[in-house]
Design an enzyme around this catalytic site. Sequence first.
Site, mmCIF file in Angstrom:
data_model
loop_
_atom_site.group_PDB
_atom_site.id
_atom_site.type_symbol
_atom_site.label_atom_id
_atom_site.label_comp_id
_atom_site.label_asym_id
_atom_site.label_seq_id
_atom_site.Cartn_x
_atom_site.Cartn_y
_atom_site.Cartn_z
ATOM 1 N N CYS A 175 26.867 -25.176 -18.317
ATOM 2 C CA CYS A 175 26.284 -26.097 -17.327
ATOM 3 C C CYS A 175 26.019 -27.392 -18.098
ATOM 4 C CB CYS A 175 24.978 -25.539 -16.780
ATOM 5 S SG CYS A 175 25.139 -23.885 -16.105
ATOM 6 N N ALA A 176 27.014 -28.192 -18.248
ATOM 7 C CA ALA A 176 26.994 -29.189 -19.318
ATOM 8 C C ALA A 176 26.510 -30.581 -18.918
ATOM 9 C CB ALA A 176 28.380 -29.295 -19.931
ATOM 10 N N PRO A 178 24.436 -33.815 -17.609
ATOM 11 C CA PRO A 178 25.232 -35.000 -17.932
ATOM 12 C C PRO A 178 25.829 -34.996 -19.333
ATOM 13 C CG PRO A 178 22.901 -35.521 -18.056
ATOM 14 C CD PRO A 178 22.989 -34.103 -17.566
ATOM 15 N N SER A 180 24.163 -34.441 -22.720
ATOM 16 C CA SER A 180 23.522 -34.806 -23.986
ATOM 17 C C SER A 180 23.691 -33.679 -25.007
ATOM 18 C CB SER A 180 22.054 -35.146 -23.777
ATOM 19 O OG SER A 180 21.423 -34.126 -23.047
ATOM 20 N N LYS A 181 23.626 -32.442 -24.540
ATOM 21 C CA LYS A 181 23.804 -31.324 -25.491
ATOM 22 C C LYS A 181 25.278 -31.161 -25.829
ATOM 23 C CE LYS A 181 19.716 -29.164 -23.585
ATOM 24 N NZ LYS A 181 19.647 -29.927 -22.331
ATOM 25 N N ASP A 209 30.902 -27.973 -15.646
ATOM 26 C CA ASP A 209 29.810 -28.181 -14.687
ATOM 27 C C ASP A 209 30.383 -27.967 -13.300
ATOM 28 O OD1 ASP A 209 26.814 -29.519 -15.022
ATOM 29 O OD2 ASP A 209 27.650 -29.743 -13.003
ATOM 30 N N ASP A 236 32.166 -22.993 -11.012
ATOM 31 C CA ASP A 236 30.885 -22.309 -10.925
ATOM 32 C C ASP A 236 30.772 -21.387 -12.142
ATOM 33 O OD1 ASP A 236 28.787 -20.634 -10.423
ATOM 34 O OD2 ASP A 236 29.419 -20.055 -8.408
ATOM 35 N N ASP A 265 22.589 -23.756 -20.578
ATOM 36 C CA ASP A 265 21.445 -24.631 -20.302
ATOM 37 C C ASP A 265 21.401 -24.735 -18.777
ATOM 38 O OD1 ASP A 265 19.355 -26.421 -21.081
ATOM 39 O OD2 ASP A 265 20.658 -28.096 -20.554
ATOM 40 N N CYS A 318 14.304 -26.160 -19.002
ATOM 41 C CA CYS A 318 13.139 -27.019 -19.228
ATOM 42 C C CYS A 318 12.067 -26.643 -18.221
ATOM 43 C CB CYS A 318 13.500 -28.503 -19.195
ATOM 44 S SG CYS A 318 14.296 -29.032 -17.721
HETATM 45 C C1 SAM Z 1 19.931 -28.633 -16.648
HETATM 46 S S1 SAM Z 1 21.356 -29.379 -16.145
HETATM 47 C C2 SAM Z 1 22.293 -29.335 -17.608
HETATM 48 C C3 SAM Z 1 21.918 -30.385 -18.598
HETATM 49 C C4 SAM Z 1 22.923 -30.505 -19.700
HETATM 50 N N1 SAM Z 1 23.106 -29.271 -20.402
HETATM 51 C C5 SAM Z 1 22.556 -31.596 -20.681
HETATM 52 O O1 SAM Z 1 22.005 -31.316 -21.722
HETATM 53 O O2 SAM Z 1 22.850 -32.772 -20.421
HETATM 54 C C6 SAM Z 1 22.090 -28.160 -15.187
HETATM 55 C C7 SAM Z 1 23.491 -28.459 -14.751
HETATM 56 O O3 SAM Z 1 23.984 -27.283 -14.139
HETATM 57 C C8 SAM Z 1 24.890 -27.655 -13.143
HETATM 58 N N2 SAM Z 1 25.058 -26.471 -12.299
HETATM 59 C C9 SAM Z 1 24.310 -26.043 -11.256
HETATM 60 N N3 SAM Z 1 24.796 -24.889 -10.790
HETATM 61 C C10 SAM Z 1 25.864 -24.566 -11.556
HETATM 62 C C11 SAM Z 1 26.795 -23.510 -11.571
HETATM 63 N N4 SAM Z 1 26.715 -22.514 -10.693
HETATM 64 N N5 SAM Z 1 27.785 -23.540 -12.482
HETATM 65 C C12 SAM Z 1 27.891 -24.553 -13.381
HETATM 66 N N6 SAM Z 1 27.039 -25.581 -13.406
HETATM 67 C C13 SAM Z 1 26.033 -25.585 -12.515
HETATM 68 C C14 SAM Z 1 24.259 -28.860 -12.500
HETATM 69 O O4 SAM Z 1 25.243 -29.642 -11.845
HETATM 70 C C15 SAM Z 1 23.646 -29.549 -13.703
HETATM 71 O O5 SAM Z 1 24.515 -30.542 -14.181
#
Ligand code: SAM
Length: 760
Positions: A175-176, A178, A180-181, A209, A236, A265, A318
């Site tokens: 779940c990458a 935007p 930053s990680k 993502d 997904d 994440d 978080c």
């Molecule tokens: C907490 S954020 C991730 C932050 C990211 N790791 C970073 O450090 O920038 C969660 C992300 O999960 C994505 N997301 C939500 N449901 C998801 C799914 N079923 N599969 C993959 N990504 C998903 C969202 O679009 C969002 O970008």
Amino acid sequence: MGRGRKKGGRGGGGRGKQAKSDEYRTDLIEKADMKNERFFAYYKAQNILSEDEWDDFLEALRTPLPTTFRVAGSRQIAKSLNETIKDVHVPSLSNVTFEDQKLPPPVQLPWYPEGLAWQFNVPKKVLRKSPEFKKFHSFLVFETEVGNISRQEAVSMLPPLFLEVEPHHTVMDMCAAPGSKTAQLLEALHAQDTLTSTSIPSGVLVANDSDYKRTHLLIHQSARLPSPAFMVTNLDASNYPSIRLPTASSANKKEQLLFDRILCDVPCSGDGTIRKNIGIWKHWQPNDGNGLHGLQLRILQRAMKLLKPDGRIVYSTCSINPVENEAVIAAALESNPEYHLVDVSSNLPELKRRPGMSLWRPTADKSVSSTYETYEAFVAADPQAAALTKLTPGHWPPSNINELNLGRCMRIYPHLQDSGGFFVAVLERKPTEAKAAAQAREKKRTAENAEYFEPETKKPRIESEPENRDSSTPAPIDLTSDAGEIPASGEGGGGGPNASGNGSFKEMPYTFLSPRDPTLLSCISRLRLTPEFPSSNVLVRNPEGDVVRSMYLTNDLIKQIILANDFTKIRLNAAGTKVFTKQEGGKGVEAQYRILGEGLPVVLPYTDPQSIITGNMNVLRHLVMSHYPLCTSFEEAFRPVLDSLDLGCHVFRFPPGELDGASLAHDLLVPIWKSGVSVSLMVDKKAKNALSLRVFGKEVPPSIRDQKSKADGGEVAPAGELIESSDGGAEAEAEVEGEAMVLDDIAVSPEIERVVVQAL
Ligand SMILES: C[S@@+](CC[C@H](N)C(=O)[O-])C[C@H]1O[C@@H](n2cnc3c(N)ncnc32)[C@H](O)[C@@H]1O
């Protein structure tokens, strides 16, 4: 897709959009309004902290978060910039007073490796009004823009550190966006980069993502560190398909790509970000976390199926809610007994943390008037209401909780070190039996050697290391669906757009060029690349494999992935890095290829050193401060060098030097275009300006900067001259190749004097 987002979790669209509205602005909400009885009652019931810490915890939640940033880029680049912060900026900010108050200078986060992360905490008006802080702020803004600094919450920097990525690892960021990680993971994969050239890691980073638009943020992030080992998918994560690879024995047989490292994440309620997202005070209720538990668990469980034996997963949120944290870990461990939590208490010793919880009391009651120790108690209290909720026994601690070592999870609370709230768990999969036996043999051998050798003898190299990556047992996969579609090596990657009837996926296919492709060959010879250049890993983005405009370079593993998988099934949005692009000539001049600024560090190790032209500070200044300068306008000593150059692309090197107060601290390598009677620095306006500012201490004059096709002020672009800036070329390319983000926005860090590129 994106269910986590719809529920308004962290990274979810709901919260993201709201964050822009006024109610989320910390400066518009009074401290007295920072309260929520449901929040207090719930977390008191969870017993997350002792009674005497509660006030400190609340006080921290109500205090604005300090600004934190990380010096980004590959290790050597980051180290160099970090020295500048330490030696130039911190001293200049160490004795600043504002309105009779002494202001604290930025400090390094004590737990971050090599001191590459910083924190400072001054009111916004100081940044606007104190000349010293204003200057530092401009420096940060500028360096962030060019990708050398990443504004990132301190706690958000933790998960990649615990993942311990190495350049040979296969890595998945589930779940990458935007990103930053992702950027941190990419940096770890590129630990062997040098100041001027990019390594080609043997591993891979797949950033995924489920939100299509947000995958473009990933492409943007990754452009800070262009990598042939990077790819982006849009799936997904809870249902992530098997990525296939040819087996070593037969190209027609496939095995599943398993990962050495996976970051989960996951989308979450984000209540650990309450110091920043202040609107959470108003809306928080326990069902925020309850509703996300299922998706979080499914994502982690899918990751557990995609990991190699002996591999590592980091799960993070978080949120401080145990339902989104320990409950997910417990349920995942229950169904995957080959996993265990890793004790990382001795890693990052300066990080203040609390152990994971073994007792928690979920509730579906919005007002939190009651919480329940067991699922059975919850159902017994109100069977009808319980039947209407989505709470499952998995939301509660399981009966074998004491066997799971949940105390090895890490909880970070805001008052411990003035940060956001966060949760991290590190999980490892048991090695296969064969691997465990090899490890035991090795351990025995090492022990025997230790007895035999003198103590100072170097530890013997672990023999089993090279096998580590391949010794996993591939999970069985279904090869019946499209095995016959896999093209032979050197051909296309999965048919035309939407080849698998995946109508919503609009990306163009990836087609590898034959190393004998005449355009590629002419490009290699024109650019004087050495025979070691991996020309069989060059691809174009169209079904026919025509070199329409740009060529991209991947590493071997990404090539195998593209060849063995239908790109529409893995919804592949980006792969590798763009290295060459067509430069349309003016009237009468044949189109040729040039190295892109972003591709230069990747191509540099394959560039014949004899072909690199060395210039001096005078030449650099003239290139930066002029628009297509005529060859005759350069200093006399350099004119014969320019006259001897063929038309087309060249690489110029500027060694460190000084000129009239301007200073270049490290080698600078840039792509140059020679046309009939002039030469041009092939970096865009913004990058040129950045370079000018950092080396010469002033911006490119607007009269030069804003010229488009023809020079004015006496400099006339000759017939047959380039009339297309790199921006324009890239925009045109977006149309030709259907790419979402291809602007070549070349940003130069003169501190580092290496060209980096950001795709906007
Ligand atoms: C907490 S954020 C991730 C932050 C990211 N790791 C970073 O450090 O920038 C969660 C992300 O999960 C994505 N997301 C939500 N449901 C998801 C799914 N079923 N599969 C993959 N990504 C998903 C969202 O679009 C969002 O970008």
